[in-house]
Structures are given as C-alpha cells and as structure tokens.
Design a protein around this motif. Sequence first.
Motif, PDB file in Angstrom:
ATOM      1  N   GLN A 211      52.387 -19.269 -35.420  1.00 22.90           N
ATOM      2  CA  GLN A 211      51.949 -18.525 -34.085  1.00 22.90           C
ATOM      3  C   GLN A 211      52.857 -17.182 -33.882  1.00 22.90           C
ATOM      4  O   GLN A 211      52.439 -16.203 -33.598  1.00 22.90           O
ATOM      5  CB  GLN A 211      52.065 -19.507 -33.160  1.00 22.90           C
ATOM      6  CG  GLN A 211      51.067 -20.708 -33.292  1.00 22.90           C
ATOM      7  CD  GLN A 211      51.408 -21.661 -32.141  1.00 22.90           C
ATOM      8  OE1 GLN A 211      52.369 -21.909 -31.535  1.00 22.90           O
ATOM      9  NE2 GLN A 211      50.146 -22.451 -31.800  1.00 22.90           N
TER      10      GLN A 211
ATOM     11  N   GLY B 245      47.386 -24.300 -37.171  1.00 26.01           N
ATOM     12  CA  GLY B 245      47.506 -23.558 -35.886  1.00 26.01           C
ATOM     13  C   GLY B 245      45.941 -23.178 -35.261  1.00 26.01           C
ATOM     14  O   GLY B 245      45.126 -22.639 -36.043  1.00 26.01           O
TER      15      GLY B 245
ATOM     16  N   PRO C 214      44.367 -18.195 -31.498  1.00 31.66           N
ATOM     17  CA  PRO C 214      44.725 -17.630 -30.290  1.00 31.66           C
ATOM     18  C   PRO C 214      43.667 -17.373 -29.264  1.00 31.66           C
ATOM     19  O   PRO C 214      42.485 -17.182 -30.112  1.00 31.66           O
ATOM     20  CB  PRO C 214      45.270 -16.202 -30.535  1.00 31.66           C
ATOM     21  CG  PRO C 214      45.731 -16.645 -32.017  1.00 31.66           C
ATOM     22  CD  PRO C 214      44.647 -17.536 -32.500  1.00 31.66           C
TER      23      PRO C 214
END
Length: 352
Positions: free
Chosen positions: A255, A327, A330
């Motif tokens: 990230q 991940g 976003p």
Amino acid sequence: MRRMKRIAVSVLICSLLIGTTGCRTAPGAPVKDLAVAGSTFAEPLYVKQLDAWYQKTQVKAVYGALSSSGALRALQDRTIDVGATDLLLEVEDQARLPASVLQIPTCLGAVAICVNLPGNPALRMDGPLVSAIFRGDVKTWNDARIAALNPLVKLPDTPVVVLHRADGSGTTDIFTTYLAAADQTWNDKVGAGQLVAWPAGVGVKGNAGMAAMVRQTTGAIGYIEYTFAVQSSLNCVALRNRSGAFVVPSIPSMQAAIPPDVTADLQGTLLNRPGATSYPIVSFTWLVFYRDQAYDGRSRERAVAIYDLVSWVLGDGQSLALPLQYGSLPESVRKAAIALLGQLSWQGHPVK
C-alpha cells in the motif's frame, strides 16, 4: 509451437466448461456459467471470489490458471469470457485482438524473492545483487556480494540454485521490468518481458510450481507472488527500495507503493516507488474482456452477467483480498475502475 500452445489453451478451456453451455447463451436464457482464465498471480483470490459469486448467484464462473500470455491467446481465440493478466496490454497486443477491450484493475500484489537456506536467515538484497544472482554470476551463498549486504549472517557455501518461470508470465514481466530499471547490466543483457532468454537457472511453470520448487530445493532462489510465498511459508528477502531502506513484502509495504496520482492514470507503474516503507516490486492485476460483447452470437444476458460479476469483484469481493494477502484497491482506483466498467456494451449500447 505457437499453434500447439493455442491448442493446449483451447483444450484446457473446453475441459473447464464440460457440463456447461460454454460462452454462448440463447437470447433471453439465464446465464449459468462464465469462463475466466489467465494469470496465476491472483489465482487464489479469483478462485475464492468466483466461488463466493457462485454461492450468491448460482452462476458458475470457472477459473483456469494459465498465465498472462495464455489469457491473451484465449481472448484472441474467443474461448473465454474474461481474461486475467498482470500486465496492461501493449499496443501490439491490442492489435492482435479483433476488437477493443476493457482492462479493469482488481487488486494489489507483490513479487517476493524467496530463498531456501538452512535456518531461514533474514537476508537483504538490492537490485544489482538480485540481477547478478539471476544472471548466474553468483555461484554460492557465501559470495562476497551477498556477505557485504548481510554482515551479521553466517552464510553457507551452498550452491545457488536459480529458479525462473518457463511460461509466458506476467509475474516474470513485473520482475524483469524491475531488474531492468534497477541494473543497467540486466537491461543490456536480458531486458524485460513475459518471456526472456534467461542466462541461468531452471524453468518452472506457474506461481504454484515456483513455490513448490523453492520449498523442496536447498539453496534455491525464485521470484513468486507474495500470497504463494505466505501459503508455502517461504523465506522472503528484504529488498532495498528507492529510499535506501530494506523492506520485505507485506500488505502495508504494498500500500505504501501507491502514488497519490494513481487515480488519474491506472496504467502508472508501482515499481520502486519512493518512501521508506515502500516495497519495490508491486503491481495491480487486471481482468480483461471485450468492450462490446455482441460477438460470436453472444447474448445481452451474458454481457450483463460479466458486468454483474466484475461489479461485485470491485465491490463486496474486495473484502476477500486481505485474508489472502492481496491488497484491496484504493478507493480512488476502485471508483475509477467502476467508471471504466460502465463502458461495457452490447451492440453499441451500455449494458447498464
């Protein structure tokens, strides 16, 4: 050779679809199956997501682990509904396809460099050292170049066994692109791509195959998607990043590699980003499918099924990423991906 690879891909896809209706559905008929295939990079996540989608909708979306290049071949041959690739298609790749495609990011992943040495020592490396090892210039683990970055580690004189991918691999492209930028010698002698002329080492297929070979081979070093390294309890090297810090792959270090302007450019690289906690080999991975789904007699219902599946992957399906060591996207990237998905059409009209 290329024709044989195409046949192998088609046979695999057909075997996946035994007992289903394939990629065509009669107009108005409910869609009960979708064929998704390609990258092994995000295979564990896609398998989990597609199983969850089946439990929710009873639409069986079968995943075939081929490779990123295998996904492109299957899209060319129109034997799958959706391809999975770790690379955005280049202009020449797009030119080989009969029509325009959409490329939708789905998650973050990292390429870990894993070693198998007695005692699992915590090792540090930088780009030039990794390049020297994978070029075959480093013969034993107590080589002075490794010792210089690991002065407190007692290194054995065990021979270095270099492992690399033998198939056309997005993971390879990410890894070699990093090396080409990090070391001029690698760039000049080997370069970057899904398939390169490896100067040394033993070839294996798939991320799962790489994990298994590293695990069973003393002295081995290989590159592998981080999830597979975690699942196989492999020892990951700490890589020196652009800021000079040595960082191991992890969700936080992935990230940390996301630049603030990534929303405006989904094609931006995540390799060797600045920041003290940023892991240097990070990438998005993508689902790819034709922008207009009215081809080969495909129904509008099938186009809607693809839209619904990918929309769910970008929504509730994101919650499955973290438990598998990927991940999640976003929020800015997720919203941009949803907007891009809105371009999916059938006979020139938006699906939704």
